[in-house]
Design a protein around this motif. Structure first.
Motif, mmCIF file in Angstrom:
data_model
loop_
_atom_site.group_PDB
_atom_site.id
_atom_site.type_symbol
_atom_site.label_atom_id
_atom_site.label_comp_id
_atom_site.label_asym_id
_atom_site.label_seq_id
_atom_site.Cartn_x
_atom_site.Cartn_y
_atom_site.Cartn_z
ATOM 1 N N ASP A 1 7.351 -12.205 -3.755
ATOM 2 C CA ASP A 1 6.984 -13.202 -2.748
ATOM 3 C C ASP A 1 5.477 -13.389 -2.602
ATOM 4 O O ASP A 1 5.026 -14.134 -1.726
ATOM 5 N N CYS A 2 4.707 -12.696 -3.431
ATOM 6 C CA CYS A 2 3.242 -12.751 -3.338
ATOM 7 C C CYS A 2 2.751 -12.332 -1.950
ATOM 8 O O CYS A 2 1.712 -12.810 -1.479
ATOM 9 N N ASP A 3 3.491 -11.467 -1.270
ATOM 10 C CA ASP A 3 3.078 -10.956 0.037
ATOM 11 C C ASP A 3 2.933 -9.437 -0.068
ATOM 12 O O ASP A 3 2.913 -8.883 -1.164
ATOM 13 N N ASP A 4 2.814 -8.754 1.065
ATOM 14 C CA ASP A 4 2.639 -7.307 1.030
ATOM 15 C C ASP A 4 3.885 -6.559 1.463
ATOM 16 O O ASP A 4 3.834 -5.387 1.813
ATOM 17 N N LYS A 5 5.054 -7.226 1.408
ATOM 18 C CA LYS A 5 6.295 -6.623 1.881
ATOM 19 C C LYS A 5 7.346 -6.438 0.800
ATOM 20 O O LYS A 5 8.382 -5.831 1.051
ATOM 21 N N THR A 6 7.134 -6.996 -0.390
ATOM 22 C CA THR A 6 8.174 -6.934 -1.432
ATOM 23 C C THR A 6 7.568 -6.664 -2.805
ATOM 24 O O THR A 6 6.637 -7.348 -3.225
ATOM 25 N N MET A 7 8.121 -5.652 -3.487
ATOM 26 C CA MET A 7 7.801 -5.362 -4.892
ATOM 27 C C MET A 7 9.082 -4.847 -5.541
ATOM 28 O O MET A 7 9.607 -3.796 -5.146
ATOM 29 N N VAL A 8 9.615 -5.598 -6.495
ATOM 30 C CA VAL A 8 10.883 -5.221 -7.124
ATOM 31 C C VAL A 8 10.667 -4.853 -8.583
ATOM 32 O O VAL A 8 9.624 -5.156 -9.174
ATOM 33 N N GLN A 9 11.677 -4.204 -9.169
ATOM 34 C CA GLN A 9 11.665 -3.821 -10.577
ATOM 35 C C GLN A 9 12.974 -4.273 -11.225
ATOM 36 O O GLN A 9 13.906 -3.477 -11.394
ATOM 37 N N PRO A 10 13.079 -5.541 -11.587
ATOM 38 C CA PRO A 10 14.313 -6.020 -12.232
ATOM 39 C C PRO A 10 14.541 -5.319 -13.568
ATOM 40 O O PRO A 10 13.600 -4.848 -14.206
ATOM 41 N N SER B 1 12.482 -3.265 -17.410
ATOM 42 C CA SER B 1 12.039 -2.312 -16.399
ATOM 43 C C SER B 1 11.588 -1.012 -17.071
ATOM 44 O O SER B 1 12.132 -0.643 -18.122
ATOM 45 N N PRO B 2 10.603 -0.314 -16.484
ATOM 46 C CA PRO B 2 9.975 -0.604 -15.194
ATOM 47 C C PRO B 2 8.821 -1.597 -15.326
ATOM 48 O O PRO B 2 7.928 -1.394 -16.137
ATOM 49 N N ILE B 3 8.875 -2.661 -14.545
ATOM 50 C CA ILE B 3 7.783 -3.624 -14.438
ATOM 51 C C ILE B 3 7.708 -4.077 -12.979
ATOM 52 O O ILE B 3 8.711 -4.493 -12.404
ATOM 53 N N ASP B 4 6.546 -3.938 -12.378
ATOM 54 C CA ASP B 4 6.383 -4.331 -10.980
ATOM 55 C C ASP B 4 6.315 -5.848 -10.860
ATOM 56 O O ASP B 4 5.531 -6.501 -11.563
ATOM 57 N N VAL B 5 7.148 -6.395 -9.975
ATOM 58 C CA VAL B 5 7.168 -7.839 -9.717
ATOM 59 C C VAL B 5 6.937 -8.055 -8.219
ATOM 60 O O VAL B 5 7.786 -7.710 -7.397
ATOM 61 N N ARG B 6 5.789 -8.611 -7.893
ATOM 62 C CA ARG B 6 5.469 -8.918 -6.490
ATOM 63 C C ARG B 6 6.066 -10.287 -6.178
ATOM 64 O O ARG B 6 5.397 -11.316 -6.176
ATOM 65 N N ALA C 1 0.831 -1.206 0.000
ATOM 66 C CA ALA C 1 0.000 0.000 0.000
ATOM 67 C C ALA C 1 0.866 1.257 0.000
ATOM 68 O O ALA C 1 0.579 2.226 -0.721
ATOM 69 N N ASP C 2 1.947 1.259 0.787
ATOM 70 C CA ASP C 2 2.871 2.395 0.788
ATOM 71 C C ASP C 2 3.571 2.526 -0.559
ATOM 72 O O ASP C 2 3.765 3.630 -1.076
ATOM 73 N N TYR C 3 3.964 1.394 -1.111
ATOM 74 C CA TYR C 3 4.628 1.386 -2.421
ATOM 75 C C TYR C 3 3.714 2.009 -3.476
ATOM 76 O O TYR C 3 4.143 2.857 -4.271
ATOM 77 N N ASN C 4 2.457 1.591 -3.493
ATOM 78 C CA ASN C 4 1.521 2.093 -4.504
ATOM 79 C C ASN C 4 1.189 3.567 -4.304
ATOM 80 O O ASN C 4 0.817 4.256 -5.258
ATOM 81 N N VAL D 1 0.618 -13.108 -14.796
ATOM 82 C CA VAL D 1 0.441 -11.758 -15.327
ATOM 83 C C VAL D 1 -0.789 -11.107 -14.689
ATOM 84 O O VAL D 1 -1.860 -11.716 -14.599
ATOM 85 N N ARG D 2 -0.596 -9.865 -14.228
ATOM 86 C CA ARG D 2 -1.696 -9.044 -13.736
ATOM 87 C C ARG D 2 -1.689 -7.722 -14.506
ATOM 88 O O ARG D 2 -0.708 -7.392 -15.153
ATOM 89 N N HIS D 3 -2.767 -6.965 -14.393
ATOM 90 C CA HIS D 3 -2.827 -5.707 -15.137
ATOM 91 C C HIS D 3 -1.737 -4.740 -14.681
ATOM 92 O O HIS D 3 -1.253 -3.916 -15.460
ATOM 93 N N TRP D 4 -1.304 -4.854 -13.423
ATOM 94 C CA TRP D 4 -0.297 -3.948 -12.883
ATOM 95 C C TRP D 4 1.129 -4.480 -13.017
ATOM 96 O O TRP D 4 2.092 -3.754 -12.781
#
Length: 253
Positions: free
Chosen positions: A138-147, A131-136, A77-80, A158-161
């Motif tokens: 661990d499928c949790d709410d603590k990690t979102m990376v952009q390789p 990049s930029p592409i959001d990769v969640r 939520a903070d990331y978004n 694949v998700r819309h985001w």
């Protein structure tokens, strides 16, 4: 999905720990640390440097927020909600502010993406993205990376985001600001999350490290010469390292 048994992946390899192809092991020993990542502020207006240690700086502008959190407490939520003009990654609840990629970085990323797309168009086998592409991860709410580059073989992720879960292949192009994180923290995160293959390209040292997590946790080291094949495609997808070396030489940082 992350493996049940956590792997311990050796970070940037030391002498005797890595196989090396086509060059002396001395190139693997020059493992200089990047400057320490500075603590910064998180947020919605510019603030003086060093005001708060609630997220990690990677040579970028700083922000301040009234909703202060400690490192490890930030969520998706903070990331978004982060200001759109500032690129960040979220890793284990810590916000990392990213610098804009340099010219050589972008040249290399474009060259590699073109090679991957050309092969996959003819042979199938995945979706290459840069990049930029959001990769969640661990499928949790603590990690979102952009390789920098990924190849995804499972379209159900694949998700819309962006991507929910681990890509099959990840490549990061090192810079002085990201060297430590890419070679340690993200290396372990990718292995634990189920990434099958991870490449680290170092334009400064002119080497490529490849990790094939399916068959071996130890890295292979290549000079930027000749070719290197992706284990994900049984070596049939070959990357022209001479072309990468020319980009580094023709357009120095």
């Amino acid at each position: 999905m992350a493996s049940e048994k956590k792997k311990t992946i050796p970070p940037f390899p030391a002498t005797g720990q890595a196989m090396e192809r086509g060059r002396d092991n001395s190139q693997a020993e020059d493992n200089r640390q990047s400057p320490p990542e500075e603590p910064i502020s998180a947020t919605y207006r510019y603030a003086p440097q060093g005001t708060r240690p609630d997220c990690v700086r990677e040579e970028s502008a700083m922000y301040e927020t009234t909703h202060r959190k400690k490192p490890g407490e930030y969520t998706i939520a903070d990331y978004n909600a982060w200001p759109g003009e500032q690129r960040v990654e979220l890793i284990d609840g810590i916000i990392y502010v990213l610098e804009a990629p340099g010219f050589v970085h972008q040249q290399i990323a474009g060259e590699l993406l073109y090679a991957m797309k050309s092969f996959i168009r003819k042979n199938g086998g995945g979706i290459p993205l840069s990049s930029p592409i959001d990769v969640r991860l661990d499928c949790d709410d603590k990690t979102m990376v952009q390789p920098d580059l990924i190849i995804l073989c499972d379209k159900d992720k694949v998700r819309h985001w962006g991507i929910m879960g681990a890509p099959d292949f990840v490549l990061e192009i090192l810079s002085p600001a990201t060297r430590k994180k890419d070679c340690t923290k993200k290396l372990q995160k990718y292995a634990d999350a189920g990434v099958k293959e991870y490449w680290i390209l170092d334009p400064d040292k002119k080497i490529l490290l490849t990790y094939d997590f399916i068959h071996d946790n130890m890295p292979c080291i290549y000079p930027l010469a000749g070719t290197a094949g992706l284990a994900l495609f049984d070596g049939h997808l070959q990357i022209d390292l001479d072309a990468v070396a020319r980009l580094v030489q023709d357009w120095p940082e």
